[in-house]
Design a protein around this motif. Structure first.
Motif, PDB file in Angstrom:
ATOM      1  N   LEU A  52       0.809  -1.212   0.000  1.00 45.60           N
ATOM      2  CA  LEU A  52       0.000   0.000   0.000  1.00 45.60           C
ATOM      3  C   LEU A  52       0.849   1.272   0.000  1.00 45.60           C
ATOM      4  N   SER A 163      -7.792  -8.871  -5.748  1.00 44.78           N
ATOM      5  CA  SER A 163      -7.916  -7.496  -5.254  1.00 44.78           C
ATOM      6  C   SER A 163      -7.830  -7.499  -3.745  1.00 44.78           C
ATOM      7  N   THR A 167     -11.680  -1.249  -3.318  1.00 45.23           N
ATOM      8  CA  THR A 167     -10.798  -0.271  -3.960  1.00 45.23           C
ATOM      9  C   THR A 167      -9.366  -0.602  -3.573  1.00 45.23           C
ATOM     10  N   GLY A 168      -8.409   0.009  -4.288  1.00 44.71           N
ATOM     11  CA  GLY A 168      -7.015  -0.189  -3.947  1.00 44.71           C
ATOM     12  C   GLY A 168      -6.295  -1.123  -4.894  1.00 44.71           C
ATOM     13  N   PRO A 169      -5.102  -1.599  -4.505  1.00 43.54           N
ATOM     14  CA  PRO A 169      -4.282  -2.432  -5.396  1.00 43.54           C
ATOM     15  C   PRO A 169      -5.005  -3.691  -5.839  1.00 43.54           C
ATOM     16  N   CYS A 170      -4.828  -4.056  -7.102  1.00 42.42           N
ATOM     17  CA  CYS A 170      -5.435  -5.261  -7.645  1.00 42.42           C
ATOM     18  C   CYS A 170      -4.696  -5.641  -8.937  1.00 42.42           C
ATOM     19  N   ASN A 211      -4.698   0.239  -9.625  1.00 42.37           N
ATOM     20  CA  ASN A 211      -5.298   0.811  -8.424  1.00 42.37           C
ATOM     21  C   ASN A 211      -6.759   1.071  -8.760  1.00 42.37           C
ATOM     22  N   ARG A 212      -7.656   0.267  -8.190  1.00 44.12           N
ATOM     23  CA  ARG A 212      -9.078   0.391  -8.522  1.00 44.12           C
ATOM     24  C   ARG A 212      -9.680   1.578  -7.768  1.00 44.12           C
ATOM     25  N   GLN A 213     -10.323   2.489  -8.508  1.00 46.68           N
ATOM     26  CA  GLN A 213     -10.959   3.670  -7.923  1.00 46.68           C
ATOM     27  C   GLN A 213     -12.381   3.320  -7.472  1.00 46.68           C
ATOM     28  N   LEU A 221      -0.618   1.201 -11.633  1.00 42.87           N
ATOM     29  CA  LEU A 221       0.230   1.572 -10.505  1.00 42.87           C
ATOM     30  C   LEU A 221       1.576   2.057 -11.016  1.00 42.87           C
TER      31      LEU A 221
END
Length: 865
Positions: A52, A163, A167-170, A211-213, A221
């Motif tokens: 993260l 994922s 949201t976040g890294p995936c 990076n999923r919004q 990324l």
């Protein structure tokens, strides 16, 4: 080539270390940086903050063999363990990681090289899956590695897209499968037969590149990363030419040892698989500080232990057995994980204690379940029955489900959940206090606490309550709640009692009896003398004497917590506390009562730290930094992003918002009052400090002096004097017993004059007085010696009880039985008894009928002779 599990683990770590990866030790099974997880369940857990971007490491490549548990919460394999070839509560995840360093090409190359060159797996036995849209991965597998295209399977589901959350890294995944052969049913991934056991996933490569919004868009990324995981048990099965994980070296050894301990020769029994799996998860959980309890992680551990014990019972285990497997586990895994060997004794104690507790109820619980099954209509065990077993006998629902599955039945999970919900509702209703300010009152105000540095503050009244009603003023005699914009009063929190004191102004005084929190507001609870209205400015001052006493006890609690960890082990964790001006109370996780020596050690350690007079230091820190520095925090407790860290030398460091002494020497003295158990796996210590401890010791010394005076000795000689008196007392008791026997004997000589002769047989039936029941047996033996062929009955009335004894000489046993005779007499005095044909005893509760009952003996014997 065949390799042991230990050799495979070593080969994996060495391979990636040789390729520039930092070898990172396994993290605890209890996550320290992720409150969303019950247990560590994947190799990447300890690197989550690195991915993260909130944690920086000195390396950008890592390799580990991570201990994992999946037995609770979202990832729960418990019910399948023992019934499938690859489900475990505990497993090891081999993983290599890149934090913005290498990406897809190198990750795929590393994996293929390790499998085919280091482990020498046949390439034709391997196939891979990719995310359907990941053409880049397809090209790498096909063109760089050279895998035939028909062995690269596109999967369009989330199985191949990882994922971290909504949201976040995936990013997409690529999985490597091993083909165990045509003789095993099943098809390749993506086929209708994919659930078969022929094609087994052994390695998952996660390409973290987006990076999923919140609106669902995917942003690349700036530094894509790699997270991989390969199950050690699965790859070991392949390398050892077996199909089931339970056939690898670790499990065959544990299963064999379990069979020896239990005393069964059926090595193929699924119950042995369960036991072998569960000893791993239970042992490592205890190593990482989890203790059996009725909530959270402790309850999951308890469920696993009880499941193992039940399976041992099913195999015929006659005694506690589970803890004895720890030594076998240490033999297999102690070299890779030295903490297991270091804590072997602790693990054995915890498991043995829990097994002993459950074994006492297992037999009864199974009997109840079997009774219910005997009258069961249909194939579903009612939820009420499942709940009864859980609530009364400590049977987790999954354990009942385990039994049901063995018998081809199911449990009513919905009905059980409903019964649990009703129980929780009853518990909540029973726990309602007469005045629960947090429930009755709501405040949107924010109060500033000034009490760390100030005893008194001038403050404005911003909110008033009378009862549960918000008001604009309080009048003389009113009870209510006052909220100020700022206050030195500490509101009850973290176990520390709220302050008392006064809010004064020209028109009166509000006497504060307690201080509590209402959201972000600090509420002063008390009664009004005079009048007070919104907007008034008051002088808020707490009771400094009471606050000082609370500070001593609170600071001592921190020292005691650290001391308990030193004396009992790192598994000790706070389960609750109460700190008042009079004493401190501390509840903690531990599996057995403390010994006197352990209590003394804790007292000694705490008092050493008091005498060291450490300057107490407080520092505001970022939560993650505080944990990294070693500050103790409670799992499940809600902390702000910035926390207050309280340190006392190098001995204690905790997150705490309470009030404390300036130096540990201020505490003066620490003395434990009591140590007791309050729940399974939870102990409680009560202690005093300062003046309270001095008063206690003075009182105890005065009592010792008074006792010494009574015994005409000095306090230092009191124990030896009491020991002497106890020895003398024992001697007096022996002499008294002899005198009573002599008295009984003399009475016996008198009784010989009352012997009747019936058809040539001597019969003695007597109601004795002044003889203790313990002397009756000796009297009967003596009468037999003196009378020869005889029937004897003696009875004694002691208060509201009757004691009877009957004796028959051997030559008369064919005609008269002592048991039948004593029961004949006992029935007349409200009792019953039994024994050998030549000697039998009985009791009764009607001494008023004893004389008549004794008088009836002669006629009863005459009928038999």
């Amino acid at each position: 080539m065949s390799m042991t599990t230990a050799e495979i683990r070593g080969a994996f770590l060495n391979y990636f270390a040789a390729n520039g990866h930092q070898t990172v030790a396994t993290s605890s099974l209890v996550p320290t940086n992720d409150p969303t997880l019950l247990f560590t369940n994947a190799g990447m857990n300890q690197f989550k903050d690195v991915f993260l971007g909130s944690d920086k490491r000195s390396y950008n490549r890592a390799v580990s063999s991570q201990r994992c548990v999946r037995a609770g919460g979202k990832h729960n394999d418990l019910e399948n363990v023992g019934y499938t070839a690859r489900h475990h509560t505990f497993f090891e995840m081999l993983g290599n990681f890149s934090f913005g360093d290498y990406f897809k090409v190198d990750a795929i190359k590393f994996a293929w090289s390790f499998l085919t060159e280091e482990l020498k797996l046949p390439k034709d036995k391997l196939l891979v899956t990719i995310y359907a849209e990941d053409d880049e991965a397809f090209d790498i597998w096909a063109k760089v590695i050279g895998i035939p295209e028909h062995k690269i399977i596109r999967i369009a589901t989330s199985d191949n897209f990882w994922s971290m959350g909504d949201t976040g890294p995936c990013g997409p995944c690529s999985e490597i499968f091993y083909d165990h052969g045509e003789h095993i049913w099943g098809g390749p991934p993506g086929s209708p037969e994919e659930d078969g056991d022929r094609f087994i996933e052994i390695w998952n490569l996660v390409f973290m590149q987006f990076n999923r919004q919140s609106d669902g868009t995917m942003e690349p990324l700036p530094k894509p990363s790699i997270d991989t995981g390969m199950g050690l048990e699965r790859i070991s099965a392949i390398m050892q030419n077996v199909h089931s994980n339970y056939e690898i070296d670790i499990f065959t050894y544990l299963i064999s040892e379990a069979a020896k301990i239990i005393g069964t020769s059926s090595l193929e029994d699924k119950s042995l698989r369960v036991i072998a799996d569960h000893i791993r998860s239970c042992s490592f959980l205890v190593c990482d500080g989890v203790i059996p309890s009725n909530e959270g992680r402790g309850y999951v551990l308890r469920r696993i232990i009880r499941r193992a014990v039940r399976h041992g019972n099913k195999l015929g285990a006659k005694d506690v057995f589970f803890y004895r497997l720890v030594a076998a586990l240490v033999n297999q895994m102690g070299e890779a994980f030295p903490e297991l060997r270091e804590q072997q004794t602790l693990v054995e104690k915890v498991l043995k204690t829990e097994e002993e507790q459950f074994s006492r109820t297992l037999e009864r619980g199974m009997a109840i379940l079997n009774e219910e099954l005997a009258v069961l209509e249909g194939d579903v065990i009612p939820g009420t029955v499942v709940f009864k077993l859980y609530d009364t006998f400590g049977f987790p629902a999954d354990l009942t489900n385990d039994v049901a599955r063995e018998k081809g039945l199911k449990i009513d999970e919905e009905g059980f959940a409903q019964a649990m919900a009703e129980q929780r509702k009853r518990a909540q209703q029973a726990s309602q206090f007469d005045t629960d300010y947090n429930e009755q009152l709501k405040s949107e105000q924010v109060s500033t606490f000034t009490g760390y540095a100030q005893n008194t503050s001038n403050a404005s009244v911003v909110e008033l309550f009378k009862g549960s009603q918000q008001v604009t003023n309080l009048n003389d005699g009113d009870s209510g709640v006052v909220i100020l914009d700022q206050t030195p009063f500490y509101a009850e929190s973290g176990g520390q009692a709220g302050d008392s004191g006064e809010l004064t102004l020209g028109s009166g005084v509000f006497v504060v009896s307690d201080t509590v929190k209402l959201g972000h507001a600090i509420a002063h609870v008390g009664h009004m003398q005079g009048s007070l209205k919104l907007g008034d400015v008051v002088a808020a001052s707490f009771n400094p004497v009471r606050r000082e006493a609370i500070k001593l006890n609170h600071s001592a609690t921190h020292l005691m917590h650290a001391a308990l960890k030193q004396v009992l082990g790192s598994h000790v964790n706070q389960k609750g506390s109460l700190v008042t001006d009079e004493r401190l109370r501390f509840d903690f996780a531990h599996f057995e009562g403390m010994t006197k020596d352990q209590i003394s050690q804790v007292e000694k350690l705490v008092n050493e730290q008091i005498r060291a007079n450490h300057l107490l230091q407080t520092k505001l820190m970022n939560l993650d930094d505080a944990k990294a520095a070693g500050a103790m925090a409670l799992f499940g407790e809600k902390y702000e992003e910035d926390v207050r860290v309280v340190s006392m030398g190098e001995f204690s460091m905790e997150l705490c918002g309470g009030t404390h002494v300036s130096s540990t020497g201020d505490i003066g003295l620490f003395k434990i009052l009591s140590e007791s158990g309050i729940a399974a796996g939870v102990r409680r210590i009560e202690a005093v400090t300062g003046v309270g401890a001095i008063d206690l010791m003075q009182k105890q010394f005065n009592e010792l002096s008074a006792l010494a005076g009574l015994l005409k000795t000095e306090p230092a000689n009191l124990s030896s004097r009491i020991a002497l008196l106890l020895d003398q007392n024992k001697q007096f008791e022996k002499e008294l017993h002899k005198l009573k026997q002599q008295l009984a004997s003399s009475k016996g000589n008198d009784l010989l004059n009352n012997v009747l002769e019936i058809n040539g047989v001597k019969v003695l039936a007597a109601h004795l007085e002044g003889v203790e029941s313990q002397a009756l047996r000796a009297m009967v033996d003596e009468f037999k010696n003196q009378l020869g062929s005889a029937v004897i009955v003696l009875g004694v009335a002691e208060q509201d009880k009757v004691s009877l004894i009957a004796g028959v000489s051997k030559d008369l046993l064919s005609k008269v039985k002592a048991g039948e005779l004593v029961n004949f007499v006992a029935q007349q005095v409200g009792g019953k008894g039994g024994g050998r044909p030549d000697m039998a005893q009985a009791g009764g509760s009607q001494p008023e009928n004893l004389a008549a009952a004794i008088a009836s003996v002669a006629a009863w014997v005459a009928k038999l002779l």
